[in-house]
Design a protein around this motif. Structure first.
Motif, PDB file in Angstrom:
ATOM      1  N   LEU A 128     -35.600 -58.290  22.654  1.00 61.09           N
ATOM      2  CA  LEU A 128     -35.627 -59.547  23.393  1.00 61.09           C
ATOM      3  C   LEU A 128     -34.821 -59.354  24.669  1.00 61.09           C
ATOM      4  O   LEU A 128     -33.640 -59.018  24.622  1.00 61.09           O
ATOM      5  CB  LEU A 128     -35.012 -60.668  22.552  1.00 61.09           C
ATOM      6  N   ASP A 129     -35.473 -59.537  25.826  1.00 64.43           N
ATOM      7  CA  ASP A 129     -34.814 -59.445  27.129  1.00 64.43           C
ATOM      8  C   ASP A 129     -34.450 -60.865  27.552  1.00 64.43           C
ATOM      9  O   ASP A 129     -35.313 -61.650  27.947  1.00 64.43           O
ATOM     10  CB  ASP A 129     -35.758 -58.782  28.142  1.00 64.43           C
ATOM     11  N   VAL A 130     -33.152 -61.193  27.433  1.00 63.55           N
ATOM     12  CA  VAL A 130     -32.679 -62.560  27.697  1.00 63.55           C
ATOM     13  C   VAL A 130     -32.361 -62.723  29.177  1.00 63.55           C
ATOM     14  O   VAL A 130     -31.678 -61.897  29.765  1.00 63.55           O
ATOM     15  CB  VAL A 130     -31.407 -62.855  26.869  1.00 63.55           C
ATOM     16  N   GLY A 131     -32.848 -63.824  29.769  1.00 64.11           N
ATOM     17  CA  GLY A 131     -32.619 -64.048  31.194  1.00 64.11           C
ATOM     18  C   GLY A 131     -33.279 -62.966  32.009  1.00 64.11           C
ATOM     19  O   GLY A 131     -32.700 -62.405  32.936  1.00 64.11           O
ATOM     20  N   THR A 132     -34.523 -62.677  31.675  1.00 69.41           N
ATOM     21  CA  THR A 132     -35.240 -61.539  32.260  1.00 69.41           C
ATOM     22  C   THR A 132     -35.511 -61.676  33.754  1.00 69.41           C
ATOM     23  O   THR A 132     -35.722 -60.686  34.435  1.00 69.41           O
ATOM     24  CB  THR A 132     -36.572 -61.318  31.502  1.00 69.41           C
ATOM     25  N   GLY A 133     -35.510 -62.918  34.272  1.00 69.53           N
ATOM     26  CA  GLY A 133     -35.755 -63.112  35.708  1.00 69.53           C
ATOM     27  C   GLY A 133     -37.142 -62.643  36.097  1.00 69.53           C
ATOM     28  O   GLY A 133     -38.144 -63.100  35.560  1.00 69.53           O
ATOM     29  N   GLY A 134     -37.190 -61.676  37.008  1.00 71.05           N
ATOM     30  CA  GLY A 134     -38.474 -61.128  37.439  1.00 71.05           C
ATOM     31  C   GLY A 134     -39.015 -60.042  36.528  1.00 71.05           C
ATOM     32  O   GLY A 134     -39.950 -59.336  36.890  1.00 71.05           O
ATOM     33  N   GLY A 135     -38.401 -59.883  35.332  1.00 73.15           N
ATOM     34  CA  GLY A 135     -38.905 -58.915  34.359  1.00 73.15           C
ATOM     35  C   GLY A 135     -38.141 -57.620  34.286  1.00 73.15           C
ATOM     36  O   GLY A 135     -38.674 -56.597  33.857  1.00 73.15           O
ATOM     37  N   LEU A 136     -36.867 -57.669  34.683  1.00 67.45           N
ATOM     38  CA  LEU A 136     -36.039 -56.463  34.679  1.00 67.45           C
ATOM     39  C   LEU A 136     -34.910 -56.592  33.661  1.00 67.45           C
ATOM     40  O   LEU A 136     -34.174 -57.589  33.719  1.00 67.45           O
ATOM     41  CB  LEU A 136     -35.460 -56.228  36.080  1.00 67.45           C
ATOM     42  N   PRO A 137     -34.799 -55.669  32.729  1.00 67.74           N
ATOM     43  CA  PRO A 137     -35.535 -54.407  32.602  1.00 67.74           C
ATOM     44  C   PRO A 137     -36.778 -54.480  31.708  1.00 67.74           C
ATOM     45  O   PRO A 137     -37.403 -53.468  31.439  1.00 67.74           O
ATOM     46  CB  PRO A 137     -34.495 -53.483  31.966  1.00 67.74           C
ATOM     47  N   GLY A 138     -37.125 -55.684  31.224  1.00 75.00           N
ATOM     48  CA  GLY A 138     -38.157 -55.812  30.197  1.00 75.00           C
ATOM     49  C   GLY A 138     -39.510 -55.198  30.505  1.00 75.00           C
ATOM     50  O   GLY A 138     -40.081 -54.483  29.678  1.00 75.00           O
ATOM     51  N   ILE A 139     -40.049 -55.477  31.701  1.00 73.35           N
ATOM     52  CA  ILE A 139     -41.388 -54.951  32.037  1.00 73.35           C
ATOM     53  C   ILE A 139     -41.385 -53.427  32.119  1.00 73.35           C
ATOM     54  O   ILE A 139     -42.231 -52.770  31.485  1.00 73.35           O
ATOM     55  CB  ILE A 139     -41.926 -55.582  33.342  1.00 73.35           C
ATOM     56  N   PRO A 140     -40.467 -52.797  32.863  1.00 73.14           N
ATOM     57  CA  PRO A 140     -40.448 -51.328  32.872  1.00 73.14           C
ATOM     58  C   PRO A 140     -40.278 -50.723  31.477  1.00 73.14           C
ATOM     59  O   PRO A 140     -40.924 -49.726  31.144  1.00 73.14           O
ATOM     60  CB  PRO A 140     -39.254 -50.994  33.776  1.00 73.14           C
ATOM     61  N   LEU A 141     -39.428 -51.333  30.649  1.00 75.78           N
ATOM     62  CA  LEU A 141     -39.224 -50.811  29.293  1.00 75.78           C
ATOM     63  C   LEU A 141     -40.493 -50.918  28.460  1.00 75.78           C
ATOM     64  O   LEU A 141     -40.821 -50.022  27.676  1.00 75.78           O
ATOM     65  CB  LEU A 141     -38.074 -51.553  28.604  1.00 75.78           C
TER      66      LEU A 141
END
Length: 214
Positions: A78-91
Motif C-alpha cells: 500500500l503506497d500511502v499518500g502516493t500523490g502523482g504515483g511515486l513510488p507506487g507506479i514505478p514499483l
C-alpha cells in the motif's frame, strides 16, 4: 512519449544497470511513458514542481526505482499518500507479480493515476481516493510504504488497521529520523534501516522498516 524523455532512455537504462536493478526494454518504455504522462497532466493538475525531464528522471523515476529491491519480499504493498504515483507506479511496473494499492485524498491525482493504470495496462494496481483513516482492507497489506507522507508515529497510527499480521512499514526519509523513532510506541520496533544512494543526487535516502512487536 515526450521526445526529450525518449532521448534520455539510454541514460536511464544505464543508471538502472549501475544500481543492479533489472529493467527490461518494455519496462523502461513504460516507466518513461508514465513520466511523459505526468508532464502532460501536470499542466492542468499540478502533479509535480519539477519541469525539467532530466531532473525528473533522477528525482522521480530513479528515486522510485531504488525502492524496488526493498519491497522484494512483500507480495502486496500500500503506497500511502502516493500523490502523482511515486513510488507506487514505478514499483508496480518493475514488479508485475506483486499487487499495489495507491491511496490519496486528492481526486485530481487519483483521476490521473487511474488513467495511467489504464493506458499502461497495469493489472496489478488499484487506485483509491480516500483518507487513510476511512479506508479498510480485509486481509491487510504485507508492506505499507510512504515517501514523505507523515512522521513515523502518524504513519503507523493512521495505517495500523491496514497492516497484515506479520507485515512491515517501509518509510523513505531524507534524513535519518532519530527523533521520530524515539517517539514511537513501545508496541513497535525498528526492524532495519538502510542508506541508499540515488545516482546524480546529493541527497541521502534512508529506508526505515518498522514492525509490530510480537
Amino acid at each position: 512519449m515526450n521526445q526529450e524523455l525518449k532521448q534520455l532512455q539510454p541514460e536511464f537504462n544505464q543508471e538502472c544497470q549501475k544500481l543492479g536493478i533489472a529493467v527490461s526494454e518494455a519496462q523502461s518504455e513504460q516507466l518513461l511513458e508514465y513520466l511523459s504522462s505526468l508532464f502532460k497532466w501536470n499542466k492542468a493538475f499540478n502533479l509535480t514542481a519539477i519541469r525539467n525531464p532530466q531532473e525528473a528522471l533522477y528525482l522521480h523515476l530513479l528515486d522510485s526505482v531504488v525502492v524496488s529491491p526493498a519491497v522484494a519480499s512483500f507480495d502486496s504493498c500500500l503506497d500511502v499518500g502516493t500523490g502523482g504515483g511515486l513510488p507506487g507506479i514505478p514499483l508496480a511496473i518493475l514488479n508485475p507479480e506483486k499487487s499495489f494499492t495507491l491511496l490519496d485524498t486528492n481526486s485530481k491525482k487519483t483521476r490521473f493515476l487511474k488513467q495511467v493504470v489504464y493506458e499502461l495496462g497495469l493489472n496489478n494496481v488499484t487506485v483509491v481516493n480516500k483518507r487513510v483513516q476511512d479506508f479498510n482492507h480485509d486481509s491487510g497489506y504485507a508492506c505499507i510504504l510512504s515517501r514523505a507522507f507523515a512522521s513515523l508515529k502518524d504513519m503507523t497510527d493512521w495505517t495500523e488497521h491496514l497492516l497484515a499480521a506479520d507485515g512491515q512499514w517501509l518509510a523513505m526519509k531524507g534524513l535519518y529520523p532519530d527523533d521520530e523513532i524515539a517517539q514511537l510506541d513501545s508496541s513497535l520496533q525498528l526492524v532495519d534501516s538502510k542508506q541508499v544512494k540515488v545516482p546524480n543526487l546529493d541527497a541521502t535516502r534512508y529506508f526505515i522498516y518498522l514492525q509490530k512487536t510480537q
